[in-house]
Enzyme design. Structure first.
Site, PDB file in Angstrom:
ATOM      1  CB  THR A  83      33.244  40.740  16.431  1.00  0.00           C
ATOM      2  OG1 THR A  83      33.180  39.503  17.461  1.00  0.00           O
ATOM      3  CG2 THR A  83      34.557  41.568  16.931  1.00  0.00           C
ATOM      4  CB  CYS A 196      26.652  36.005  16.369  1.00  0.00           C
ATOM      5  SG  CYS A 196      28.193  35.510  15.317  1.00  0.00           S
TER       6      CYS A 196
END
Length: 240
Positions: A83, A196
């Site tokens: 992440t 992202c």
């Protein structure tokens, strides 16, 4: 082959991509029946998302530190935090950890620098775009980072959390992202960072008029190259 410790679940939609990408790269490099030697720890994203929304970053860092220690105990040789946003707590995650973290920002910066680009537009969650932890990491590598205007940041963030982390991919959202990308390019971005891990589910290299840097793939490739001894860990920026 070193054991890759994947710290995922944020969201599991993108963690699947990490697992696929590291195994595809190992197969492409070694051939035959080879696959990546991995350990996966997947957290409950609902708990992490609540900590994000409530600003409980210390709690989130402690939770990811526990997960990273579990990966170490399971035999991982290094940690890949699957992440972008949660690299905000990278220092807390590595507190007392006996194995290294392959920092996603460093892998991304290395790829941007290798492409000869110095000014990059950044797409990501509102946390990644609006807070300095990620932009500053890239800037410490000598890069100039542009983020979208506030309305565009809100749009990008909403699509990530309301759609992509739930596995929803809409053509109209792809068009919306293309508009944000175009405005970043108009502002001077020479490349676009898909900052992202879910963004790559929606847009790719053909959705931008400049080079794109898909952080999930870049991170996965760097992990495999380090695991196979083909490259060292991407260097951290020099502290001044």
């Amino acid at each position: 082959m070193k054991v890759i410790g994947l710290l995922g679940g944020m969201s599991w939609e993108s963690s699947i991509e990490y697992y696929r990408l590291v195994n595809e790269r190992v197969k492409s490099l070694l051939g035959g029946f080879h696959s990546a030697h991995t350990v996966l720890y997947s957290v409950d994203f609902a708990a992490i998302e609540a900590m994000q929304a409530e600003g409980r970053w210390d709690d989130a860092g402690a939770e990811l530190n526990r997960a990273a220690r579990a990966l170490e105990a399971a035999g991982a040789d290094f940690v890949v935090l699957c992440t972008n946003t949660m690299h905000k707590v990278a220092d807390r995650l590595t507190d007392g950890l006996g194995i290294p973290l392959l920092h996603l920002g460093d892998a991304t910066a290395a790829a941007i620098g290798a492409a000869g680009i110095r000014r990059a537009g950044l797409l990501g969650t509102g946390f990644t775009m609006g807070q300095p932890f990620y932009s500053d990491r890239l800037a410490a590598h000598g890069l100039d980072v542009l983020v979208p205007a506030e309305a565009d940041r809100d749009l990008v963030h909403r699509i990530i959390y309301d759609e992509l982390v739930l596995g929803v991919v809409k053509p109209e959202s792809r068009e919306a992202y293309r508009g944000v990308i175009a405005r970043l390019v108009e502002a001077g971005a020479e490349g676009i960072v898909y900052g992202c891990t879910e963004i790559e589910l929606l847009v790719g290299p053909d959705d931008a008029p400049v080079p794109t840097f898909p952080t999930t793939r870049l991170h996965a490739d760097a992990a495999v190259d380090f695991a196979l001894g083909k490259a060292p860990l991407p260097p951290a920026p020099v502290k001044r």
